[in-house]
Enzyme design. Sequence first.
Site, mmCIF file in Angstrom:
data_model
loop_
_atom_site.group_PDB
_atom_site.id
_atom_site.type_symbol
_atom_site.label_atom_id
_atom_site.label_comp_id
_atom_site.label_asym_id
_atom_site.label_seq_id
_atom_site.Cartn_x
_atom_site.Cartn_y
_atom_site.Cartn_z
ATOM 1 N N GLY B 10 0.825 -1.215 0.000
ATOM 2 C CA GLY B 10 0.000 0.000 0.000
ATOM 3 C C GLY B 10 0.849 1.250 0.000
ATOM 4 O O GLY B 10 1.648 1.465 0.920
ATOM 5 N N PHE B 13 -0.999 7.188 2.267
ATOM 6 C CA PHE B 13 -0.342 8.018 3.284
ATOM 7 C C PHE B 13 0.424 7.179 4.303
ATOM 8 O O PHE B 13 1.539 7.512 4.686
ATOM 9 C CB PHE B 13 -1.374 8.874 4.013
ATOM 10 C CG PHE B 13 -1.860 10.032 3.197
ATOM 11 C CD1 PHE B 13 -3.166 10.081 2.736
ATOM 12 C CD2 PHE B 13 -1.019 11.085 2.896
ATOM 13 C CE1 PHE B 13 -3.612 11.150 1.980
ATOM 14 C CE2 PHE B 13 -1.453 12.162 2.142
ATOM 15 C CZ PHE B 13 -2.749 12.196 1.679
ATOM 16 N N GLY B 14 -0.189 6.076 4.775
ATOM 17 C CA GLY B 14 0.465 5.254 5.799
ATOM 18 C C GLY B 14 1.725 4.590 5.285
ATOM 19 O O GLY B 14 2.796 4.666 5.905
ATOM 20 N N VAL B 78 -2.000 -7.631 -4.659
ATOM 21 C CA VAL B 78 -1.821 -8.677 -3.649
ATOM 22 C C VAL B 78 -3.119 -9.461 -3.531
ATOM 23 O O VAL B 78 -4.201 -8.871 -3.488
ATOM 24 C CB VAL B 78 -1.429 -8.054 -2.299
ATOM 25 C CG1 VAL B 78 -1.526 -9.076 -1.177
ATOM 26 C CG2 VAL B 78 -0.020 -7.483 -2.382
ATOM 27 N N GLU B 170 -17.788 18.893 -0.145
ATOM 28 C CA GLU B 170 -16.838 19.523 -1.076
ATOM 29 C C GLU B 170 -17.265 19.337 -2.529
ATOM 30 O O GLU B 170 -17.198 20.268 -3.341
ATOM 31 C CB GLU B 170 -15.430 18.970 -0.813
ATOM 32 C CG GLU B 170 -14.899 19.480 0.534
ATOM 33 C CD GLU B 170 -13.616 18.794 1.012
ATOM 34 O OE1 GLU B 170 -13.315 17.671 0.570
ATOM 35 O OE2 GLU B 170 -12.921 19.405 1.853
ATOM 36 N N ASP B 299 -6.522 3.244 7.026
ATOM 37 C CA ASP B 299 -7.967 3.034 6.961
ATOM 38 C C ASP B 299 -8.369 1.578 7.101
ATOM 39 O O ASP B 299 -9.544 1.294 7.362
ATOM 40 C CB ASP B 299 -8.511 3.549 5.611
ATOM 41 C CG ASP B 299 -8.529 5.070 5.523
ATOM 42 O OD1 ASP B 299 -9.028 5.595 4.512
ATOM 43 O OD2 ASP B 299 -8.039 5.745 6.455
ATOM 44 N N ALA B 315 -6.164 11.091 6.755
ATOM 45 C CA ALA B 315 -4.763 11.052 6.344
ATOM 46 C C ALA B 315 -3.785 11.233 7.516
ATOM 47 O O ALA B 315 -2.817 10.475 7.626
ATOM 48 C CB ALA B 315 -4.511 12.106 5.257
#
Lengths: 428, 428
Positions: B10, B13-14, B78, B170, B299, B315
């Site tokens: 992944g 952000f993480g 994966v 938004e 997440d 995030a």
Amino acid sequence: MGEHHVVVVGGGFGGIQLVHDLHGPDVRITLIDQRNHHLFQPLLYQVATTLLATSEIAWPIRHLFRDRADVTTLLAEVKGVDRAAQQVILADGQRVAYDTLVLATGARHAYFGHDEWEPHAPGLKTLEDATTIRRRMLLAFEQAELEEDPARRAALLTFCIIGAGPTGVELAGIISDLAKKALVKEFRRIDTRNARILLIEAGPRVLPVFSPELSAYTAHELERLGVEVRTGTPVTNCDAEGVTIGTELVPSRTMIWAAGVQASPAAAWLDAPADRAGRVKVEPDLTVPGDANIFVIGDTAAASTADGKPVPGVAPAAKQQGSYVAKVIKARLAGRPALPPFAYRHLGNLATVGRSVAVIEYEGFKLKGWLAWWIWGLAHIYFLIGTRSRLAVAMNWLWIFLIGHHSARLITQRDHRRAPPPPTPPAE
Amino acid sequence: MGEHHVVVVGGGFGGIQLVHDLHGPDVRITLIDQRNHHLFQPLLYQVATTLLATSEIAWPIRHLFRDRADVTTLLAEVKGVDRAAQQVILADGQRVAYDTLVLATGARHAYFGHDEWEPHAPGLKTLEDATTIRRRMLLAFEQAELEEDPARRAALLTFCIIGAGPTGVELAGIISDLAKKALVKEFRRIDTRNARILLIEAGPRVLPVFSPELSAYTAHELERLGVEVRTGTPVTNCDAEGVTIGTELVPSRTMIWAAGVQASPAAAWLDAPADRAGRVKVEPDLTVPGDANIFVIGDTAAASTADGKPVPGVAPAAKQQGSYVAKVIKARLAGRPALPPFAYRHLGNLATVGRSVAVIEYEGFKLKGWLAWWIWGLAHIYFLIGTRSRLAVAMNWLWIFLIGHHSARLITQRDHRRAPPPPTPPAE
């Protein structure tokens, strides 16, 4: 309405220039295109090779004419023309009536009777073409990084460009630059410098419309960039395995077609005489024989210069024709005498070779190298539309020049995870 | 090799934060993502609504780590994890062995048991989602311009956003701004100001995680922008005809889902305990119960704050978890004692409302309006990656601010000419 209704089909260089020039109190215009944007095709190879993003070289057509209350823009596909009824027929069956019709529908790629090659070797005429090529090229490197079999890896790292006109030369130069320089640090299991980039041309030299001196210089520059230049032998096959040059099979997963064009179906819509590439054989004033209120311009028209040579399918020719037809229509509406025939003014040949060199040829004057590249760059920035695009492209090029990075390297399409070997066109 | 091999799945952000922080002489890292780019999701709604181009908010992952010889990037999907053999299983069957595994595979949309709604109302998690929404939205206006039937035209000009968290708010604000202002001059047969933009929320108020005061302010701002805010009634159906709110059918051709998320399949791969949304129930140090060498972050993890509340799927949480796990791994390799559990530090809630207003909330401190928007803008530019992106996004916003144009308005995907009413997902 007492206004004269001009329907223009095609929002490329010819159509846009015509609409731009044609305004008057008695005229209203409907511009129809199957896409919502006008595309600056000369820089399309830079989207295909990740130098520029799509939004930098394309502009929504209705945005370009937002201040022209006399111009209506329609996103639609044209299926035919009813000359008797004076109507354009859209794909959904709707009809658009015209007083004057202008077809500026451009060209698409031709595969010399081998349309089955198209899914394996896409051409470069539209934004979708550019992002498809970009995706296949980037995926090839990604797949090579994962591939354990050496033969398959070598095929993934072999890129074939078919056709050595300016488009083919420009593509080959940048792809080689990517592989030999920009991408080297980003892969761990493969060495991208092992990539082979072949530029294949059936004729005896690259850039056949240029002088032999500039052809030779270009071939030499390409070889210096790591491109294998193969002239004098045509491609005889193109499939999932690779390209066959003469009798030699070159295993390759990424093949790009830059070798031949044919006109849009305009001639078929009009049932008008056409040349071998399907271009409409127009009169000296760019009208269709027998129908003075239908004009055909740009790549889909077969027009001639004053000395009988064919007008080339280049952007300046389409723009000059668009301007000319606008003048003709205005003169007619004002009751002025007919204008002289269309006279094409050739503005020279230009091509870039890699990231920092170009060749320019104008009426015997030749320029090559770094200075030619700067002139090429300035000319292309000048012809872009709008300050924002000019700034964005200039900034991008400056960034690449200073930093060396290619910024527009995203695989954004749906099939990004699947192997490049070709599905049928609809799934592409 | 004596090195400790960390496999990170992944590149959001993480994952990116973890790889960024985790470097040491004894560690080598393999980062696997099913896409070639890292995406700045908070600005994705601006790609979906034509304010920004895709290349401004996404960066090729291998480009980000080109100077990290210890990091290998693989583009692959994966399919599972073999915990006994300590291997990650890729879609093509290849296996990647790990000493430590980190799953940072994010979230996707959830349709509350109605997966059949997805083709009609796409979510906004990936670049493809954003360009799909953009295309459908632009096509709706284009089709309305051509449509002669008033009822069908009204449905084409009705846009429904389902879910009034920050993403829904938004989207609604900008789409309304497009219809009521930016696009008005570009159409001749329709008046885009007649477009209806509905923001539908099952709960009692918009922005449910914000304070009631800012919820009310936001609802009021949205209405001022022309959005119809519908709270308190859930969507009960969603198909080619439109959205059903409670029992009321609203005919619409463009529907966007911003209402629910579920985790990636990480819990299934691990056969680990998961919560109702599929998130892996991790230990206080973010490891999987029973497997200290597997971490799950972002997440797709169900982590808790010190006072037992769930860590939100935002995030900053993913980035803090990425940093934390990097520290844990480094401490382990250095033989240092175990770190304290992960402690989430909430950095506040932010949301924009239209083009020039925002709401910010931080530990009781509330800010709304124009100043909040500038702070929001600066914070987001700061968190972008790289000077080039920051300059490009800042320039884009400045241009929009000064000139009012939306520049990234191209329909570039294949199906651009077909009617929006939904095909099945693979053809989308």
